[in-house]
Scaffold this motif. Sequence first.
Motif, PDB file in Angstrom:
ATOM      1  N   MET A   1       0.828  -1.183   0.000  1.00  0.00           N
ATOM      2  CA  MET A   1       0.000   0.000   0.000  1.00  0.00           C
ATOM      3  C   MET A   1       0.879   1.254   0.000  1.00  0.00           C
ATOM      4  SD  MET A   1      -3.400  -0.026   2.247  1.00  0.00           S
ATOM      5  CE  MET A   1      -3.565  -1.753   1.935  1.00  0.00           C
ATOM      6  N   PHE A   2       1.622   1.446   1.073  1.00  0.00           N
ATOM      7  CA  PHE A   2       2.513   2.586   1.138  1.00  0.00           C
ATOM      8  C   PHE A   2       3.944   2.088   1.042  1.00  0.00           C
ATOM      9  CE2 PHE A   2      -1.164   4.119   3.641  1.00  0.00           C
ATOM     10  CZ  PHE A   2      -1.507   5.169   2.829  1.00  0.00           C
ATOM     11  N   ALA A   3       4.776   2.829   0.341  1.00  0.00           N
ATOM     12  CA  ALA A   3       6.154   2.400   0.106  1.00  0.00           C
ATOM     13  C   ALA A   3       6.973   2.391   1.389  1.00  0.00           C
ATOM     14  CB  ALA A   3       6.806   3.316  -0.919  1.00  0.00           C
ATOM     15  N   TYR A   4       6.649   3.248   2.355  1.00  0.00           N
ATOM     16  CA  TYR A   4       7.483   3.327   3.545  1.00  0.00           C
ATOM     17  C   TYR A   4       7.316   2.112   4.451  1.00  0.00           C
ATOM     18  CZ  TYR A   4       3.338   4.839   6.110  1.00  0.00           C
ATOM     19  OH  TYR A   4       2.092   4.912   6.674  1.00  0.00           O
ATOM     20  N   ARG A   5       6.187   1.422   4.381  1.00  0.00           N
ATOM     21  CA  ARG A   5       5.972   0.290   5.278  1.00  0.00           C
ATOM     22  C   ARG A   5       6.937  -0.858   5.020  1.00  0.00           C
ATOM     23  NH1 ARG A   5       0.160  -1.291   5.410  1.00  0.00           N
ATOM     24  NH2 ARG A   5      -0.637   0.563   4.483  1.00  0.00           N
ATOM     25  N   PRO A   6       7.056  -1.329   3.773  1.00  0.00           N
ATOM     26  CA  PRO A   6       8.031  -2.399   3.564  1.00  0.00           C
ATOM     27  C   PRO A   6       9.446  -1.938   3.897  1.00  0.00           C
ATOM     28  CG  PRO A   6       6.527  -2.270   1.713  1.00  0.00           C
ATOM     29  CD  PRO A   6       6.264  -1.079   2.587  1.00  0.00           C
ATOM     30  N   LEU A   7       9.734  -0.686   3.626  1.00  0.00           N
ATOM     31  CA  LEU A   7      11.050  -0.148   3.937  1.00  0.00           C
ATOM     32  C   LEU A   7      11.276  -0.173   5.439  1.00  0.00           C
ATOM     33  CD1 LEU A   7      13.664   1.216   3.063  1.00  0.00           C
ATOM     34  CD2 LEU A   7      12.470   3.399   3.159  1.00  0.00           C
ATOM     35  N   ALA A   9       9.802  -2.051   7.699  1.00  0.00           N
ATOM     36  CA  ALA A   9       9.894  -3.433   8.166  1.00  0.00           C
ATOM     37  C   ALA A   9      11.251  -4.034   7.798  1.00  0.00           C
ATOM     38  CB  ALA A   9       8.754  -4.257   7.578  1.00  0.00           C
ATOM     39  N   SER A  10      11.738  -3.750   6.592  1.00  0.00           N
ATOM     40  CA  SER A  10      13.028  -4.306   6.196  1.00  0.00           C
ATOM     41  C   SER A  10      14.164  -3.667   6.985  1.00  0.00           C
ATOM     42  CB  SER A  10      13.262  -4.150   4.693  1.00  0.00           C
ATOM     43  OG  SER A  10      13.393  -2.791   4.350  1.00  0.00           O
ATOM     44  N   GLN A  11      14.040  -2.392   7.321  1.00  0.00           N
ATOM     45  CA  GLN A  11      15.055  -1.742   8.146  1.00  0.00           C
ATOM     46  C   GLN A  11      15.118  -2.395   9.519  1.00  0.00           C
ATOM     47  OE1 GLN A  11      13.665   2.288   7.950  1.00  0.00           O
ATOM     48  NE2 GLN A  11      15.243   2.874   6.472  1.00  0.00           N
ATOM     49  N   ALA A  12      13.955  -2.705  10.084  1.00  0.00           N
ATOM     50  CA  ALA A  12      13.927  -3.352  11.393  1.00  0.00           C
ATOM     51  C   ALA A  12      14.558  -4.734  11.318  1.00  0.00           C
ATOM     52  CB  ALA A  12      12.481  -3.443  11.897  1.00  0.00           C
ATOM     53  N   ALA A  17      19.325  -8.161  12.620  1.00  0.00           N
ATOM     54  CA  ALA A  17      20.378  -9.081  12.181  1.00  0.00           C
ATOM     55  C   ALA A  17      21.761  -8.572  12.574  1.00  0.00           C
ATOM     56  CB  ALA A  17      20.296  -9.282  10.671  1.00  0.00           C
ATOM     57  N   ALA A  18      21.856  -7.300  12.906  1.00  0.00           N
ATOM     58  CA  ALA A  18      23.141  -6.700  13.257  1.00  0.00           C
ATOM     59  C   ALA A  18      23.523  -7.073  14.698  1.00  0.00           C
ATOM     60  CB  ALA A  18      23.069  -5.188  13.110  1.00  0.00           C
ATOM     61  N   ASP A  19      24.750  -6.803  15.025  1.00  0.00           N
ATOM     62  CA  ASP A  19      25.257  -7.041  16.379  1.00  0.00           C
ATOM     63  C   ASP A  19      24.815  -5.870  17.256  1.00  0.00           C
ATOM     64  OD1 ASP A  19      26.640  -8.205  18.477  1.00  0.00           O
ATOM     65  OD2 ASP A  19      28.529  -7.204  17.947  1.00  0.00           O
ATOM     66  N   LEU A  20      23.804  -6.097  18.088  1.00  0.00           N
ATOM     67  CA  LEU A  20      23.235  -5.028  18.907  1.00  0.00           C
ATOM     68  C   LEU A  20      23.374  -5.350  20.391  1.00  0.00           C
ATOM     69  CD1 LEU A  20      19.809  -4.582  17.059  1.00  0.00           C
ATOM     70  CD2 LEU A  20      21.854  -3.189  16.765  1.00  0.00           C
ATOM     71  N   SER A  21      23.423  -4.291  21.177  1.00  0.00           N
ATOM     72  CA  SER A  21      23.368  -4.494  22.627  1.00  0.00           C
ATOM     73  C   SER A  21      21.938  -4.907  22.979  1.00  0.00           C
ATOM     74  CB  SER A  21      23.743  -3.205  23.358  1.00  0.00           C
ATOM     75  OG  SER A  21      22.719  -2.229  23.178  1.00  0.00           O
ATOM     76  N   ALA A  22      21.736  -5.402  24.182  1.00  0.00           N
ATOM     77  CA  ALA A  22      20.401  -5.828  24.614  1.00  0.00           C
ATOM     78  C   ALA A  22      19.426  -4.652  24.559  1.00  0.00           C
ATOM     79  CB  ALA A  22      20.460  -6.413  26.017  1.00  0.00           C
ATOM     80  N   ARG A  30      10.786  -3.029  19.656  1.00  0.00           N
ATOM     81  CA  ARG A  30       9.635  -2.126  19.885  1.00  0.00           C
ATOM     82  C   ARG A  30       9.274  -1.400  18.592  1.00  0.00           C
ATOM     83  NH1 ARG A  30      12.329  -0.917  24.780  1.00  0.00           N
ATOM     84  NH2 ARG A  30      13.144   0.982  23.865  1.00  0.00           N
ATOM     85  N   TYR A  31      10.307  -0.951  17.886  1.00  0.00           N
ATOM     86  CA  TYR A  31      10.090  -0.273  16.603  1.00  0.00           C
ATOM     87  C   TYR A  31       9.378  -1.203  15.622  1.00  0.00           C
ATOM     88  CZ  TYR A  31      11.309   1.561  11.986  1.00  0.00           C
ATOM     89  OH  TYR A  31      11.260   1.995  10.686  1.00  0.00           O
ATOM     90  N   ALA A  32       9.848  -2.452  15.514  1.00  0.00           N
ATOM     91  CA  ALA A  32       9.242  -3.419  14.599  1.00  0.00           C
ATOM     92  C   ALA A  32       7.780  -3.682  14.974  1.00  0.00           C
ATOM     93  CB  ALA A  32      10.038  -4.720  14.601  1.00  0.00           C
ATOM     94  N   ALA A  33       7.498  -3.764  16.263  1.00  0.00           N
ATOM     95  CA  ALA A  33       6.117  -3.978  16.713  1.00  0.00           C
ATOM     96  C   ALA A  33       5.245  -2.785  16.345  1.00  0.00           C
ATOM     97  CB  ALA A  33       6.087  -4.230  18.220  1.00  0.00           C
ATOM     98  N   LEU A  34       5.787  -1.586  16.480  1.00  0.00           N
ATOM     99  CA  LEU A  34       5.030  -0.392  16.111  1.00  0.00           C
ATOM    100  C   LEU A  34       4.768  -0.331  14.612  1.00  0.00           C
ATOM    101  CD1 LEU A  34       6.669   2.274  18.443  1.00  0.00           C
ATOM    102  CD2 LEU A  34       4.326   1.393  18.572  1.00  0.00           C
ATOM    103  N   VAL A  35       5.738  -0.777  13.815  1.00  0.00           N
ATOM    104  CA  VAL A  35       5.551  -0.812  12.361  1.00  0.00           C
ATOM    105  C   VAL A  35       4.422  -1.776  12.013  1.00  0.00           C
ATOM    106  CG1 VAL A  35       6.600  -1.516  10.174  1.00  0.00           C
ATOM    107  CG2 VAL A  35       7.883  -0.080  11.754  1.00  0.00           C
ATOM    108  N   GLU A  36       4.403  -2.938  12.657  1.00  0.00           N
ATOM    109  CA  GLU A  36       3.329  -3.903  12.407  1.00  0.00           C
ATOM    110  C   GLU A  36       1.967  -3.323  12.798  1.00  0.00           C
ATOM    111  OE1 GLU A  36       3.730  -7.928  13.770  1.00  0.00           O
ATOM    112  OE2 GLU A  36       5.902  -7.830  13.522  1.00  0.00           O
TER     113      GLU A  36
END
Length: 79
Positions: A1-7, A9-12, A17-22, A30-36
């Motif tokens: 629907m909107f181009a920013y949504r897949p972007l 979700a893919s950014q999240a 997949a990156a090496d992140l701190s806890a 939290r960001y990914a849940a908000l995108v959903e």
Amino acid sequence: MFAYRPLAASQAAEALAADLSAEQRRGVERYAALVEQMQAESTAILALADEPAKGTIETVSAKSGLELGIEALLRSGRL
């Protein structure tokens, strides 16, 4: 629907997949849940925006009184 949504979700997904701190991982999750949630709400809003088209004057005037009556009864749960 909107181009920013897949972007978004893919950014999240890429960030997870990156090496992140806890703490960073929790933030990305939290960001990914908000995108959903935004995707679901946007879909619901767009579905509601389509509703008036179903009841336009042209659509209603093309139906018989019997059809309109049955539809009204079905909507009210009386049938």
